[in-house]
Design an enzyme around this catalytic site. Sequence first.
Site, PDB file in Angstrom:
ATOM      1  N   CYS A 217       0.797   1.999  -5.812  1.00 39.82           N
ATOM      2  CA  CYS A 217      -0.030   2.951  -6.555  1.00 39.82           C
ATOM      3  C   CYS A 217       0.624   4.330  -6.588  1.00 39.82           C
ATOM      4  O   CYS A 217       1.365   4.702  -5.685  1.00 39.82           O
ATOM      5  CB  CYS A 217      -1.402   3.071  -5.904  1.00 39.82           C
ATOM      6  SG  CYS A 217      -2.373   1.561  -5.945  1.00 39.82           S
TER       7      CYS A 217
ATOM      8  N   HIS B   5       0.828  -1.200   0.000  1.00 39.96           N
ATOM      9  CA  HIS B   5       0.000   0.000   0.000  1.00 39.96           C
ATOM     10  C   HIS B   5       0.865   1.255   0.000  1.00 39.96           C
ATOM     11  O   HIS B   5       1.897   1.315   0.658  1.00 39.96           O
ATOM     12  CB  HIS B   5      -0.891   0.037   1.238  1.00 39.96           C
ATOM     13  CG  HIS B   5      -2.143  -0.780   1.113  1.00 39.96           C
ATOM     14  ND1 HIS B   5      -2.919  -0.792  -0.028  1.00 39.96           N
ATOM     15  CD2 HIS B   5      -2.777  -1.599   2.011  1.00 39.96           C
ATOM     16  CE1 HIS B   5      -3.976  -1.574   0.172  1.00 39.96           C
ATOM     17  NE2 HIS B   5      -3.904  -2.087   1.393  1.00 39.96           N
TER      18      HIS B   5
ATOM     19  N   ARG C  10       0.777   3.067 -11.624  1.00 40.14           N
ATOM     20  CA  ARG C  10       1.621   2.254 -10.758  1.00 40.14           C
ATOM     21  C   ARG C  10       3.067   2.748 -10.817  1.00 40.14           C
ATOM     22  O   ARG C  10       3.558   3.129 -11.880  1.00 40.14           O
ATOM     23  CB  ARG C  10       1.562   0.776 -11.163  1.00 40.14           C
ATOM     24  CG  ARG C  10       0.167   0.169 -11.134  1.00 40.14           C
ATOM     25  CD  ARG C  10      -0.439   0.169  -9.736  1.00 40.14           C
ATOM     26  NE  ARG C  10      -1.783  -0.384  -9.740  1.00 40.14           N
ATOM     27  CZ  ARG C  10      -2.882   0.325  -9.767  1.00 40.14           C
ATOM     28  NH1 ARG C  10      -2.820   1.645  -9.831  1.00 40.14           N
ATOM     29  NH2 ARG C  10      -4.069  -0.254  -9.739  1.00 40.14           N
TER      30      ARG C  10
END
Length: 285
Positions: free
Chosen positions: A267, A193, A276
């Site tokens: 991300c 994340h 990305r």
Amino acid sequence: MRVSSGQRIPVVVQSRGRRRAGARVLWVGAEAVVTCGVVVLLLVVHQLWWTNRQARAEALQQVRVLEREWDISPADPDPDPGPGPDSHSDSEPDSPSDPVTGSGSGSRGASPSGTPPLEAAAPTRRPAAGAAVDPSDPAPSAAFAVLRIPRLGLTVPVARGISKRSVLDKGYVGHYPGTAAPGRTGNFALAGHRNTHGEPFRYLNRLVPGDEVSVRTRARTYVYRVDQILRQTAPRDVGVVRAVPRSIVKPSYGYDEPGAYLTLTTCTPEFSSAYRLVVWAKLVR
């Protein structure tokens, strides 16, 4: 001014009831706006603060557990890893993943802050013929390694798979199914994340070529050196996690020859899943 007896002076009478009703409507509307604002603020605090605190604590505890276990019961070092059980082969995939929807071995869709860094992971494949199967292979979603990035001050467990609920939202870094094991020939590809739930890869954009990244397993510690950085690519650019990684969106980024690679994906930009960010490193020891 004189007024004739036949004329009437108009009298305006204001309705107090109407004024009170209007005031009540305004008051109720203001209360609703304030309540909604408080709820939104609490949701933001939960996402940006509480999930980070909770996930980081769980991830650091998992690191301590793993390293304590390894210190007590270390494995014999593997001087020549060779092709690992997770390396790509030409055999038929067990659970193929659709490169468009990400179905199969990849994780399901998620919110922008929780979307897996690539919409489709490499398919899970059977071991190559003649490859030694590691009896200590961890169960799906179980942590099996510790990733350290000194430049970022990052220490985080690595677990199998990129499931949002059982891996990424716990503050772990996920190992793309079907990619190589640490230190093995192929591409050891990881996802994490960028925001919320521990956000281990929040500052991945700060890495520069030459930075070292280590991966510790029960057997040994592998050291990689950052070599290439792809600042932005499409979510469906699955070429970046292949055995010989190369972007299919920006073909000038990537490699032509087999080697022992490490790929880190997340991300970008922050608080968005539009693109990305990809960092590649090569095994040095």
